[in-house]
Design a protein around this motif. Structure first.
Motif, short mmCIF file in Angstrom:
data_model
loop_
_atom_site.label_atom_id
_atom_site.label_comp_id
_atom_site.label_asym_id
_atom_site.label_seq_id
_atom_site.Cartn_x
_atom_site.Cartn_y
_atom_site.Cartn_z
N THR A 1 0.70 -1.35 -0.06
CA THR A 1 0.03 0.11 -0.10
C THR A 1 0.78 1.27 -0.11
N VAL A 2 0.49 2.17 -0.81
CA VAL A 2 1.10 3.55 -0.73
C VAL A 2 0.13 4.54 -0.50
N TYR A 3 0.61 5.67 0.33
CA TYR A 3 -0.26 6.66 0.92
C TYR A 3 0.23 8.07 0.60
N LEU A 4 -0.47 9.07 0.34
CA LEU A 4 -0.23 10.29 0.05
C LEU A 4 -0.86 11.11 1.17
N GLN A 5 0.04 11.66 2.08
CA GLN A 5 -0.70 12.90 2.93
C GLN A 5 -0.32 14.04 2.32
N MET A 6 -1.78 14.66 2.07
CA MET A 6 -1.83 16.14 1.38
C MET A 6 -2.32 17.15 2.54
N ASN A 7 -1.14 17.93 2.83
CA ASN A 7 -1.71 19.17 3.78
C ASN A 7 -1.50 20.41 2.87
N SER A 8 -2.09 21.40 3.63
CA SER A 8 -2.12 22.85 3.19
C SER A 8 -2.78 22.96 1.54
N LEU A 9 -3.78 22.15 1.57
CA LEU A 9 -4.22 22.00 0.05
C LEU A 9 -4.62 23.35 -0.64
N LYS A 10 -4.32 23.48 -2.03
CA LYS A 10 -4.65 24.60 -2.70
C LYS A 10 -5.70 24.26 -3.75
N PRO A 11 -6.61 25.25 -4.14
CA PRO A 11 -7.33 25.15 -5.28
C PRO A 11 -6.68 24.49 -6.33
N GLU A 12 -5.51 24.84 -6.75
CA GLU A 12 -4.68 24.20 -7.90
C GLU A 12 -4.32 22.65 -7.70
N ASP A 13 -4.78 22.35 -6.51
CA ASP A 13 -4.47 20.80 -6.37
C ASP A 13 -5.32 20.08 -6.92
N THR A 14 -6.51 20.66 -7.29
CA THR A 14 -7.85 19.94 -7.64
C THR A 14 -7.44 18.96 -9.19
N ALA A 15 -7.66 17.79 -9.22
CA ALA A 15 -7.43 17.05 -10.11
C ALA A 15 -7.85 15.62 -9.79
N ALA A 16 -7.99 14.85 -10.89
CA ALA A 16 -7.96 13.35 -10.66
C ALA A 16 -6.76 12.75 -10.26
N TYR A 17 -6.39 12.02 -9.13
CA TYR A 17 -5.23 11.53 -8.73
C TYR A 17 -5.22 10.10 -8.92
N TYR A 18 -4.24 9.60 -9.66
CA TYR A 18 -4.01 8.35 -9.96
C TYR A 18 -2.88 7.64 -9.36
N CYS A 19 -3.18 6.48 -8.87
CA CYS A 19 -2.00 5.30 -8.28
C CYS A 19 -1.16 4.75 -9.35
N ASN A 20 0.14 4.67 -9.25
CA ASN A 20 0.75 3.70 -10.29
C ASN A 20 1.75 3.20 -9.49
N VAL A 21 1.92 1.80 -9.94
CA VAL A 21 2.92 0.91 -9.59
C VAL A 21 3.82 0.53 -11.10
N ASN A 22 5.06 0.19 -10.73
CA ASN A 22 6.17 0.12 -11.23
C ASN A 22 6.78 -0.99 -11.24
N ASP A 23 7.33 -1.93 -12.13
CA ASP A 23 8.20 -3.22 -12.00
C ASP A 23 7.44 -3.93 -10.76
N VAL A 24 6.33 -4.65 -11.21
CA VAL A 24 5.79 -5.44 -10.24
C VAL A 24 5.83 -6.90 -10.65
N ARG A 25 6.46 -7.57 -9.68
CA ARG A 25 6.68 -8.89 -10.14
C ARG A 25 5.33 -9.70 -9.01
N TYR A 26 4.73 -10.67 -10.00
CA TYR A 26 3.65 -11.26 -9.16
C TYR A 26 3.64 -12.90 -9.87
N TRP A 27 2.99 -13.56 -8.91
CA TRP A 27 2.89 -15.08 -9.28
C TRP A 27 1.69 -15.19 -10.12
N SER A 28 1.65 -16.10 -11.04
CA SER A 28 0.50 -16.71 -11.82
C SER A 28 0.70 -17.70 -12.59
N GLY A 29 -0.07 -19.03 -12.33
CA GLY A 29 0.06 -20.28 -12.89
C GLY A 29 1.58 -20.79 -12.62
#
Length: 125
Positions: A77-105
């Motif tokens: 899990t990744v968290y983003l604590q956002m303080n002192s928010l400003k109107p210009e922070d308004t947006a859609a926020y997307y989580c991204n994971v990079n170089d993931v190794r996972y088991w399947s089959g």
């Protein structure tokens, strides 16, 4: 397969705080980098903050000193604590994971990039 579940978005007044969470699920072996990006209407998606598996962090200049990224490797899990928010922070926020190794089959697979569905943050009085 890998699944990302984001939570914590919403409406907040200027100067307020919010905390975003993004939990990765699946038969995950490891995740290198986890990060948050945002996209405002009419603008390109931009990096907000990134944290590597060694806890190295990188922030957009616009959020330095206000936002803090962290991760819980045991919970993928990744968290983003956002303080002192400003109107210009308004947006859609997307989580991204990079170089993931996972088991399947019985095999270990690699996923270069995977995105969450996004969560809206609106900063307005």
């Amino acid at each position: 397969q890998v699944r990302l579940v984001e939570s914590g978005g919403g409406l907040v007044q200027p100067g307020g705080s919010l905390r975003l969470s993004c939990a990765a699920s699946g038969s995950i072996f490891s995740i290198n980098a986890m990060g948050w990006y945002r996209q405002a209407p009419g603008k390109e998606r931009e990096l907000v903050a990134l944290i590597t598996s060694r806890d190295s962090t990188n922030y957009a200049d616009s959020v330095k000193g206000r936002f803090t990224i962290s991760r819980d490797n045991a919970k993928n899990t990744v968290y983003l604590q956002m303080n002192s928010l400003k109107p210009e922070d308004t947006a859609a926020y997307y989580c991204n994971v990079n170089d993931v190794r996972y088991w399947s089959g019985g095999y270990l697979w690699k996923l270069d990039d995977y995105w969450g569905q996004g969560t809206q943050i609106t900063v307005s009085s």
